[in-house]
Design an enzyme around this catalytic site. Sequence first.
Site, PDB file in Angstrom:
ATOM      1  N   PRO A   1      46.052   5.310 -18.678  1.00  0.00           N
ATOM      2  CA  PRO A   1      47.095   5.442 -19.694  1.00  0.00           C
ATOM      3  C   PRO A   1      46.584   5.709 -21.112  1.00  0.00           C
ATOM      4  O   PRO A   1      47.393   5.825 -22.029  1.00  0.00           O
ATOM      5  CB  PRO A   1      47.770   4.076 -19.647  1.00  0.00           C
ATOM      6  CG  PRO A   1      46.635   3.142 -19.353  1.00  0.00           C
ATOM      7  CD  PRO A   1      45.721   3.891 -18.434  1.00  0.00           C
ATOM      8  N   LEU A   2      45.266   5.746 -21.309  1.00  0.00           N
ATOM      9  CA  LEU A   2      44.761   5.883 -22.679  1.00  0.00           C
ATOM     10  C   LEU A   2      44.940   7.312 -23.168  1.00  0.00           C
ATOM     11  O   LEU A   2      44.840   8.263 -22.394  1.00  0.00           O
ATOM     12  CB  LEU A   2      43.284   5.494 -22.748  1.00  0.00           C
ATOM     13  CG  LEU A   2      42.911   4.110 -22.209  1.00  0.00           C
ATOM     14  CD1 LEU A   2      41.436   3.815 -22.465  1.00  0.00           C
ATOM     15  CD2 LEU A   2      43.787   3.016 -22.793  1.00  0.00           C
ATOM     16  N   CYS A   3      45.188   7.467 -24.455  1.00  0.00           N
ATOM     17  CA  CYS A   3      45.433   8.789 -25.014  1.00  0.00           C
ATOM     18  C   CYS A   3      44.110   9.460 -25.363  1.00  0.00           C
ATOM     19  O   CYS A   3      43.820   9.746 -26.521  1.00  0.00           O
ATOM     20  CB  CYS A   3      46.357   8.684 -26.212  1.00  0.00           C
ATOM     21  SG  CYS A   3      47.910   7.900 -25.743  1.00  0.00           S
ATOM     22  N   THR A   4      43.286   9.629 -24.340  1.00  0.00           N
ATOM     23  CA  THR A   4      42.036  10.354 -24.458  1.00  0.00           C
ATOM     24  C   THR A   4      41.705  10.929 -23.089  1.00  0.00           C
ATOM     25  O   THR A   4      41.953  10.268 -22.060  1.00  0.00           O
ATOM     26  CB  THR A   4      40.860   9.453 -24.918  1.00  0.00           C
ATOM     27  OG1 THR A   4      39.618  10.095 -24.573  1.00  0.00           O
ATOM     28  CG2 THR A   4      40.882   8.094 -24.246  1.00  0.00           C
TER      29      THR A   4
END
Length: 401
Positions: free
Chosen positions: A331-334
């Site tokens: 879910p991380l924005c990377t």
Amino acid sequence: MSFLSTHVRSHINQLVETEQNPFFIYDLDQLSNHLKPLTEQNVVKLWYAVKANPLSKVIQTLDKCGFNFDVASSGELNQVLKQGIAAERVLNTGPAKSKQQIAHFLAAGVRTFVAESLNQVTWLNQAAQDNEVKLDILLRVQLRWPDGEKNPLGGNSLTPFGLGCEQWQTLTIADYQQLNFVGLHIFQWGNMLSTEKLAQLWSQMVPPLQQLSQSLGFKLDVLDLGGGLGIPYQANETRLNWPVLVDALATIKQAAGVKELWMELGRYAVGECGHYINPVVEQKDNFGHHQLITRGGIHHILRPAVTNQAFPAQLLRQSSAPTHSFLVHGPLCTALDSLGEHQLPNDVTETDHLIFSQVGAYGFTESMPYFLCHELAAEYVIENNVVSCIRQSESADYYLR
Ligand SMILES: *Cc1c(COP(=O)(O)O)cnc(C)c1O
């Protein structure tokens, strides 16, 4: 190769009825069964490299199975002592030993150290003098081989771990009256699955190490080979065979003419006992690829982003739907938050969970739990076939200020 037994799967099936968040589960019964034969030999003295997994219950299981403990920080030391383990059974390895940390270790009763620099030798001697104690010291050596090879531990490239023979040659051991120089430590390769390759590397180390101890003027009583024993992360890889390894170690021990051979095991000791359960958020198709987005990611299991090697994954629910290849994203924005490409049944939905296995080592504490303010993962254990929660999942309120 199956990475998950049916009884662990059934425990997990029960747990997901109440546990909403991603979580780890460690099978301590499997861990005991795996560890017991490791210490049932008299060739190599085994230490547990606590950084692989410092959970109390994991340390207690290693203790029951006869392991000693290798720690690299005051935090790891405190955690080991808190489990009732005597300081005499603790070894301190690590490239950064500040004077403060050395003082803390001596006050706690630790007497065995792997020195990794000339300063460390001086500071250990000084602290020992201040405390009127003697310490057992191994010098950590970094070697180079002609056909150089790299891996996360450095292999043949320059690392902060120890010193080369040339640098150690400048040491005059008579200057350090509080220190007994008992041996040498060498550890440069990680996650090795070939006994022959390991045996070959170890045997190449013997002559330069013997030469070094001779020229420094101490008897090589202890040879510490570190860790580096691998576990399979893919179904087509095979496990190391412990009895065959012990034979190879016996040969090295004899060739080196040492009284004691030591190893500190991390991954090989605990890697296979852990699973990480990761709820699916959704499936989507994108540029001709199937993608799965999950609740958990590299904030809980960082290793895939660091090593480019996925943990093996499967669906918790048994499905007979045809499988296809999914790219699994946390879910991380990377874009770094990739958990690999996995063959999974094509009917996977937002009600499903993925199970990542082989996460008992370099999982929970190797990760980056604070990034993006998702929940901290819970940690469960199975002990005597009973599940208990050791750490609850926590929301970001727990640590945000
Ligand atoms: C991390 C570490 C180990 C354990 O390594 P594994 O490959 O996980 O067995 C052993 N010794 C030292 C000094 C370490 O830093």
